[in-house]
Scaffold this motif. Structure first.
Motif, PDB file in Angstrom:
ATOM      1  N   ASP A  88      64.167 -34.403  24.606  1.00  0.00           N
ATOM      2  CA  ASP A  88      63.012 -34.488  23.730  1.00  0.00           C
ATOM      3  C   ASP A  88      62.403 -33.112  23.477  1.00  0.00           C
ATOM      4  O   ASP A  88      62.739 -32.127  24.128  1.00  0.00           O
ATOM      5  CB  ASP A  88      61.986 -35.479  24.259  1.00  0.00           C
ATOM      6  CG  ASP A  88      61.305 -35.013  25.537  1.00  0.00           C
ATOM      7  OD1 ASP A  88      61.482 -33.862  25.951  1.00  0.00           O
ATOM      8  OD2 ASP A  88      60.573 -35.824  26.118  1.00  0.00           O
ATOM      9  N   GLU A  89      61.493 -33.070  22.539  1.00  0.00           N
ATOM     10  CA  GLU A  89      60.884 -31.800  22.119  1.00  0.00           C
ATOM     11  C   GLU A  89      60.070 -31.160  23.240  1.00  0.00           C
ATOM     12  O   GLU A  89      60.081 -29.941  23.406  1.00  0.00           O
ATOM     13  CB  GLU A  89      60.004 -32.036  20.885  1.00  0.00           C
ATOM     14  CG  GLU A  89      59.556 -30.768  20.224  1.00  0.00           C
ATOM     15  CD  GLU A  89      60.705 -29.884  19.743  1.00  0.00           C
ATOM     16  OE1 GLU A  89      60.585 -28.649  19.849  1.00  0.00           O
ATOM     17  OE2 GLU A  89      61.728 -30.416  19.275  1.00  0.00           O
ATOM     18  N   LYS A  90      59.382 -31.967  24.038  1.00  0.00           N
ATOM     19  CA  LYS A  90      58.588 -31.414  25.138  1.00  0.00           C
ATOM     20  C   LYS A  90      59.472 -30.721  26.168  1.00  0.00           C
ATOM     21  O   LYS A  90      59.111 -29.688  26.714  1.00  0.00           O
ATOM     22  CB  LYS A  90      57.746 -32.499  25.795  1.00  0.00           C
ATOM     23  CG  LYS A  90      56.567 -32.914  24.967  1.00  0.00           C
ATOM     24  CD  LYS A  90      55.686 -33.863  25.731  1.00  0.00           C
ATOM     25  CE  LYS A  90      54.489 -34.220  24.876  1.00  0.00           C
ATOM     26  NZ  LYS A  90      53.509 -35.012  25.595  1.00  0.00           N
ATOM     27  N   THR A  91      60.627 -31.289  26.436  1.00  0.00           N
ATOM     28  CA  THR A  91      61.544 -30.671  27.389  1.00  0.00           C
ATOM     29  C   THR A  91      62.071 -29.350  26.844  1.00  0.00           C
ATOM     30  O   THR A  91      62.163 -28.359  27.570  1.00  0.00           O
ATOM     31  CB  THR A  91      62.702 -31.622  27.721  1.00  0.00           C
ATOM     32  OG1 THR A  91      62.151 -32.852  28.219  1.00  0.00           O
ATOM     33  CG2 THR A  91      63.625 -31.032  28.757  1.00  0.00           C
ATOM     34  N   LYS A  92      62.376 -29.317  25.553  1.00  0.00           N
ATOM     35  CA  LYS A  92      62.806 -28.064  24.929  1.00  0.00           C
ATOM     36  C   LYS A  92      61.721 -27.011  25.027  1.00  0.00           C
ATOM     37  O   LYS A  92      61.994 -25.842  25.321  1.00  0.00           O
ATOM     38  CB  LYS A  92      63.174 -28.302  23.464  1.00  0.00           C
ATOM     39  CG  LYS A  92      64.445 -29.080  23.272  1.00  0.00           C
ATOM     40  CD  LYS A  92      64.720 -29.305  21.806  1.00  0.00           C
ATOM     41  CE  LYS A  92      65.907 -30.216  21.599  1.00  0.00           C
ATOM     42  NZ  LYS A  92      66.154 -30.510  20.196  1.00  0.00           N
ATOM     43  N   GLN A  93      60.474 -27.413  24.790  1.00  0.00           N
ATOM     44  CA  GLN A  93      59.357 -26.480  24.885  1.00  0.00           C
ATOM     45  C   GLN A  93      59.199 -25.968  26.316  1.00  0.00           C
ATOM     46  O   GLN A  93      58.928 -24.784  26.526  1.00  0.00           O
ATOM     47  CB  GLN A  93      58.060 -27.147  24.421  1.00  0.00           C
ATOM     48  CG  GLN A  93      57.999 -27.380  22.935  1.00  0.00           C
ATOM     49  CD  GLN A  93      56.773 -28.182  22.524  1.00  0.00           C
ATOM     50  OE1 GLN A  93      56.132 -28.834  23.355  1.00  0.00           O
ATOM     51  NE2 GLN A  93      56.459 -28.143  21.251  1.00  0.00           N
ATOM     52  N   LEU A  94      59.372 -26.859  27.293  1.00  0.00           N
ATOM     53  CA  LEU A  94      59.283 -26.453  28.687  1.00  0.00           C
ATOM     54  C   LEU A  94      60.328 -25.393  29.000  1.00  0.00           C
ATOM     55  O   LEU A  94      60.020 -24.364  29.605  1.00  0.00           O
ATOM     56  CB  LEU A  94      59.461 -27.659  29.605  1.00  0.00           C
ATOM     57  CG  LEU A  94      59.561 -27.350  31.102  1.00  0.00           C
ATOM     58  CD1 LEU A  94      58.289 -26.708  31.615  1.00  0.00           C
ATOM     59  CD2 LEU A  94      59.881 -28.620  31.879  1.00  0.00           C
ATOM     60  N   GLU A 130      61.802 -23.326  26.959  1.00  0.00           N
ATOM     61  CA  GLU A 130      61.439 -22.085  26.271  1.00  0.00           C
ATOM     62  C   GLU A 130      60.294 -21.376  26.984  1.00  0.00           C
ATOM     63  O   GLU A 130      60.326 -20.163  27.154  1.00  0.00           O
ATOM     64  CB  GLU A 130      61.053 -22.374  24.814  1.00  0.00           C
ATOM     65  CG  GLU A 130      62.229 -22.509  23.900  1.00  0.00           C
ATOM     66  CD  GLU A 130      63.143 -21.282  23.894  1.00  0.00           C
ATOM     67  OE1 GLU A 130      62.658 -20.149  23.692  1.00  0.00           O
ATOM     68  OE2 GLU A 130      64.350 -21.463  24.105  1.00  0.00           O
ATOM     69  N   THR A 131      59.291 -22.125  27.410  1.00  0.00           N
ATOM     70  CA  THR A 131      58.160 -21.533  28.124  1.00  0.00           C
ATOM     71  C   THR A 131      58.624 -20.865  29.403  1.00  0.00           C
ATOM     72  O   THR A 131      58.242 -19.732  29.702  1.00  0.00           O
ATOM     73  CB  THR A 131      57.093 -22.600  28.448  1.00  0.00           C
ATOM     74  OG1 THR A 131      56.600 -23.150  27.226  1.00  0.00           O
ATOM     75  CG2 THR A 131      55.938 -22.019  29.243  1.00  0.00           C
ATOM     76  N   ASN A 191      60.653 -17.669  28.760  1.00  0.00           N
ATOM     77  CA  ASN A 191      59.890 -16.530  28.264  1.00  0.00           C
ATOM     78  C   ASN A 191      58.803 -16.045  29.213  1.00  0.00           C
ATOM     79  O   ASN A 191      58.159 -15.038  28.926  1.00  0.00           O
ATOM     80  CB  ASN A 191      59.265 -16.877  26.907  1.00  0.00           C
ATOM     81  CG  ASN A 191      60.321 -17.107  25.850  1.00  0.00           C
ATOM     82  OD1 ASN A 191      61.364 -16.457  25.850  1.00  0.00           O
ATOM     83  ND2 ASN A 191      60.067 -18.043  24.961  1.00  0.00           N
ATOM     84  N   ASN A 216      55.585 -30.467  32.672  1.00  0.00           N
ATOM     85  CA  ASN A 216      55.168 -30.148  31.302  1.00  0.00           C
ATOM     86  C   ASN A 216      53.652 -30.011  31.221  1.00  0.00           C
ATOM     87  O   ASN A 216      53.134 -29.062  30.624  1.00  0.00           O
ATOM     88  CB  ASN A 216      55.634 -31.219  30.314  1.00  0.00           C
ATOM     89  CG  ASN A 216      57.002 -30.960  29.763  1.00  0.00           C
ATOM     90  OD1 ASN A 216      57.416 -29.824  29.579  1.00  0.00           O
ATOM     91  ND2 ASN A 216      57.730 -32.028  29.496  1.00  0.00           N
ATOM     92  N   GLN A 238      51.528 -26.485  30.462  1.00  0.00           N
ATOM     93  CA  GLN A 238      50.724 -26.405  29.237  1.00  0.00           C
ATOM     94  C   GLN A 238      49.285 -25.948  29.521  1.00  0.00           C
ATOM     95  O   GLN A 238      48.584 -25.563  28.607  1.00  0.00           O
ATOM     96  CB  GLN A 238      50.689 -27.763  28.523  1.00  0.00           C
ATOM     97  CG  GLN A 238      52.066 -28.240  28.081  1.00  0.00           C
ATOM     98  CD  GLN A 238      52.790 -27.252  27.200  1.00  0.00           C
ATOM     99  OE1 GLN A 238      52.202 -26.673  26.295  1.00  0.00           O
ATOM    100  NE2 GLN A 238      54.067 -27.058  27.451  1.00  0.00           N
TER     101      GLN A 238
END
Length: 85
Positions: free
Chosen positions: A2-8, A10-11, A14, A80, A84
């Motif tokens: 899911d998108e939240k996992t992808k964001q995690l 990436e976070t 970086n 997540n 955040q």
């Protein structure tokens, strides 16, 4: 994944400080246990090396495996939320 996992991913990719802080938490330690239980960390080490070169696909695959269990889903959701903040 899911998108939240992808964001995690990436976070974490970086921000090395966030990774270090995460692994000092109980959830971070549980995540590490889940990521290393099958082969004592060999796959995680390969995934981390690939991620350092810019290829996060192996790390994403590992997280997807974790997300197959209710415990893994709950763990990733808590992480997540923590990341955040």
């Amino acid at each position: 994944m899911d998108e939240k996992t992808k964001q995690l991913i990436e976070t974490l990719k970086n921000n090395p400080g966030t990774v270090q802080a995460l692994f000092r938490t109980q959830d971070g330690q549980n995540l590490m246990r889940m990521l290393t239980q099958e082969d004592h960390g060999a796959a995680l080490q390969r995934a981390a090396q690939s991620a350092a070169r810019g290829d996060t696909s192996e790390m994403a695959r590992m997280v997807s495996q974790i997300m197959r269990s209710p415990e893994g889903v709950a763990l990733v959701q808590r992480i997540n939320k923590a990341v955040q903040k």
